[in-house]
Design a protein around this motif. Structure first.
Motif, PDB file in Angstrom:
ATOM      1  N   ALA A  18       0.827  -1.207   0.000  1.00 61.29           N
ATOM      2  CA  ALA A  18       0.000   0.000   0.000  1.00 61.29           C
ATOM      3  C   ALA A  18       0.866   1.264   0.000  1.00 61.29           C
ATOM      4  CB  ALA A  18      -0.935  -0.016   1.204  1.00 61.29           C
ATOM      5  N   CYS A  19       1.978   1.230   0.714  1.00 59.29           N
ATOM      6  CA  CYS A  19       2.876   2.392   0.764  1.00 59.29           C
ATOM      7  C   CYS A  19       3.431   2.737  -0.614  1.00 59.29           C
ATOM      8  CB  CYS A  19       4.019   2.139   1.752  1.00 59.29           C
ATOM      9  SG  CYS A  19       3.523   2.231   3.469  1.00 59.29           S
ATOM     10  N   GLN A  20       3.513   1.759  -1.484  1.00 59.30           N
ATOM     11  CA  GLN A  20       4.000   1.993  -2.849  1.00 59.30           C
ATOM     12  C   GLN A  20       2.938   2.661  -3.716  1.00 59.30           C
ATOM     13  OE1 GLN A  20       5.193  -1.919  -4.086  1.00 59.30           O
ATOM     14  NE2 GLN A  20       6.838  -2.024  -2.580  1.00 59.30           N
ATOM     15  N   ARG A  21       1.678   2.619  -3.258  1.00 61.46           N
ATOM     16  CA  ARG A  21       0.571   3.177  -4.041  1.00 61.46           C
ATOM     17  C   ARG A  21       0.112   4.545  -3.559  1.00 61.46           C
ATOM     18  NH1 ARG A  21      -3.671  -1.479  -5.184  1.00 61.46           N
ATOM     19  NH2 ARG A  21      -4.767   0.258  -6.099  1.00 61.46           N
ATOM     20  N   GLY A  22       0.500   4.945  -2.346  1.00 60.17           N
ATOM     21  CA  GLY A  22       0.061   6.250  -1.843  1.00 60.17           C
ATOM     22  C   GLY A  22       0.262   6.352  -0.344  1.00 60.17           C
TER      23      GLY A  22
END
Length: 121
Positions: A18-22
């Motif tokens: 999730a951190c890679q998406r926003g």
């Protein structure tokens, strides 16, 4: 598939992706919670439910059947416009599989949130 113990391993694995998406906002645990993670980007709000799966490699039609209850709960959350609803399945081997839950369809996604080509196309 069951409403057993909260998926801590799954949440930890999912948080990394999730951190890679926003920007990631973890939802507090709760018996009746429908969401685990909220992701905000410059153009979208992504609502994520994390579930453990013993049968991660099943075709999408079988996934819809096996996860009928969580998919139904996810569909009760309003969406549209910049809001996307997703179901992320994880295995004990720390593998994830991603699905966008639309009102009338379930679409498999890549790690980055883009739809994967359908089998046979």
């Amino acid at each position: 598939m069951t409403r057993g113990r909260h998926p801590e391993l799954g949440r930890k694995i999912a948080e990394t992706v999730a951190c890679q998406r926003g920007t990631v906002h973890l939802i507090d645990q709760g018996k009746d919670r429908a969401l685990d993670i909220l992701i905000t980007t410059s153009g979208h709000v992504i609502l994520v439910t994390v579930q453990r799966s013993e049968r991660l490699g099943e075709p999408i039609q079988k996934v819809e059947e096996l996860y009928r209850e969580p998919i139904h709960r996810i569909r009760e959350i309003p969406d549209g416009g910049p809001v996307c609803r997703e179901l992320w399945l994880y295995s004990r081997y720390e593998t994830l599989r991603f699905f966008r839950i639309e009102n009338s369809a379930v679409i498999e996604l890549g790690r980055d949130g883009t739809p994967l080509p359908r089998a046979g196309t």
